[in-house]
Design a protein around this motif. Structure first.
Motif, PDB file in Angstrom:
ATOM      1  N   CYS A  13      -3.113 -10.648  -6.435  1.00  0.00           N
ATOM      2  CA  CYS A  13      -3.544 -10.692  -5.036  1.00  0.00           C
ATOM      3  C   CYS A  13      -3.670  -9.281  -4.470  1.00  0.00           C
ATOM      4  O   CYS A  13      -2.749  -8.477  -4.544  1.00  0.00           O
ATOM      5  CB  CYS A  13      -2.534 -11.498  -4.214  1.00  0.00           C
ATOM      6  N   LYS A  14      -4.835  -9.000  -3.876  1.00  0.00           N
ATOM      7  CA  LYS A  14      -5.045  -7.678  -3.270  1.00  0.00           C
ATOM      8  C   LYS A  14      -4.873  -7.704  -1.757  1.00  0.00           C
ATOM      9  O   LYS A  14      -5.150  -6.733  -1.076  1.00  0.00           O
ATOM     10  CB  LYS A  14      -6.410  -7.128  -3.642  1.00  0.00           C
ATOM     11  N   SER A  36       3.136  -4.583  -6.819  1.00  0.00           N
ATOM     12  CA  SER A  36       3.138  -3.296  -7.538  1.00  0.00           C
ATOM     13  C   SER A  36       1.921  -2.429  -7.220  1.00  0.00           C
ATOM     14  O   SER A  36       1.946  -1.224  -7.451  1.00  0.00           O
ATOM     15  CB  SER A  36       3.221  -3.533  -9.042  1.00  0.00           C
ATOM     16  N   LYS A  37       0.871  -3.047  -6.682  1.00  0.00           N
ATOM     17  CA  LYS A  37      -0.328  -2.293  -6.320  1.00  0.00           C
ATOM     18  C   LYS A  37      -0.281  -1.772  -4.887  1.00  0.00           C
ATOM     19  O   LYS A  37      -1.195  -1.086  -4.449  1.00  0.00           O
ATOM     20  CB  LYS A  37      -1.565  -3.171  -6.505  1.00  0.00           C
ATOM     21  N   GLY A  38       0.746  -2.143  -4.143  1.00  0.00           N
ATOM     22  CA  GLY A  38       0.904  -1.670  -2.777  1.00  0.00           C
ATOM     23  C   GLY A  38       0.290  -2.571  -1.717  1.00  0.00           C
ATOM     24  O   GLY A  38       0.145  -2.175  -0.566  1.00  0.00           O
ATOM     25  N   TYR A  39      -0.046  -3.806  -2.097  1.00  0.00           N
ATOM     26  CA  TYR A  39      -0.622  -4.764  -1.153  1.00  0.00           C
ATOM     27  C   TYR A  39       0.438  -5.764  -0.689  1.00  0.00           C
ATOM     28  O   TYR A  39       1.397  -6.031  -1.399  1.00  0.00           O
ATOM     29  CB  TYR A  39      -1.760  -5.554  -1.808  1.00  0.00           C
ATOM     30  N   TYR A  40       0.207  -6.333   0.482  1.00  0.00           N
ATOM     31  CA  TYR A  40       1.025  -7.436   0.971  1.00  0.00           C
ATOM     32  C   TYR A  40       0.316  -8.724   0.566  1.00  0.00           C
ATOM     33  O   TYR A  40      -0.633  -9.147   1.216  1.00  0.00           O
ATOM     34  CB  TYR A  40       1.186  -7.372   2.495  1.00  0.00           C
TER      35      TYR A  40
END
Length: 76
Positions: A13-14, A36-40
């Protein structure tokens, strides 16, 4: 009464939150924790059915709207 449930893969999920906007029963919310990608990412709210609300109907609108294919819908 709830007829379905969904699973959202947090790491896929982005955080576009289209599923949140289009869920007719408002069973999806934005997580308070980042992935881990910095998205909520979005997350399923199973407690909706417990509060006397309709809960997930298994309509698949969330999965259809998801550009990342991060949502699996289960009916039954």
């Amino acid at each position: 009464m709830s007829k379905g449930k969904i699973e959202i893969e947090r790491e896929k999920c982005k955080g576009c939150h289209l599923c949140v906007a289009f869920c007719p029963n408002q069973c999806i919310q934005v997580s308070k924790e980042i992935n881990s990608k910095g998205y909520y990412p979005a997350e399923f709210k199973p407690e909706e059915a417990k509060e006397g609300k309709d809960g997930c109907s298994g309509c698949c609108i969330c999965a259809t709207m998801c550009p990342d294919l991060a949502i699996e819908v289960y009916r039954g």
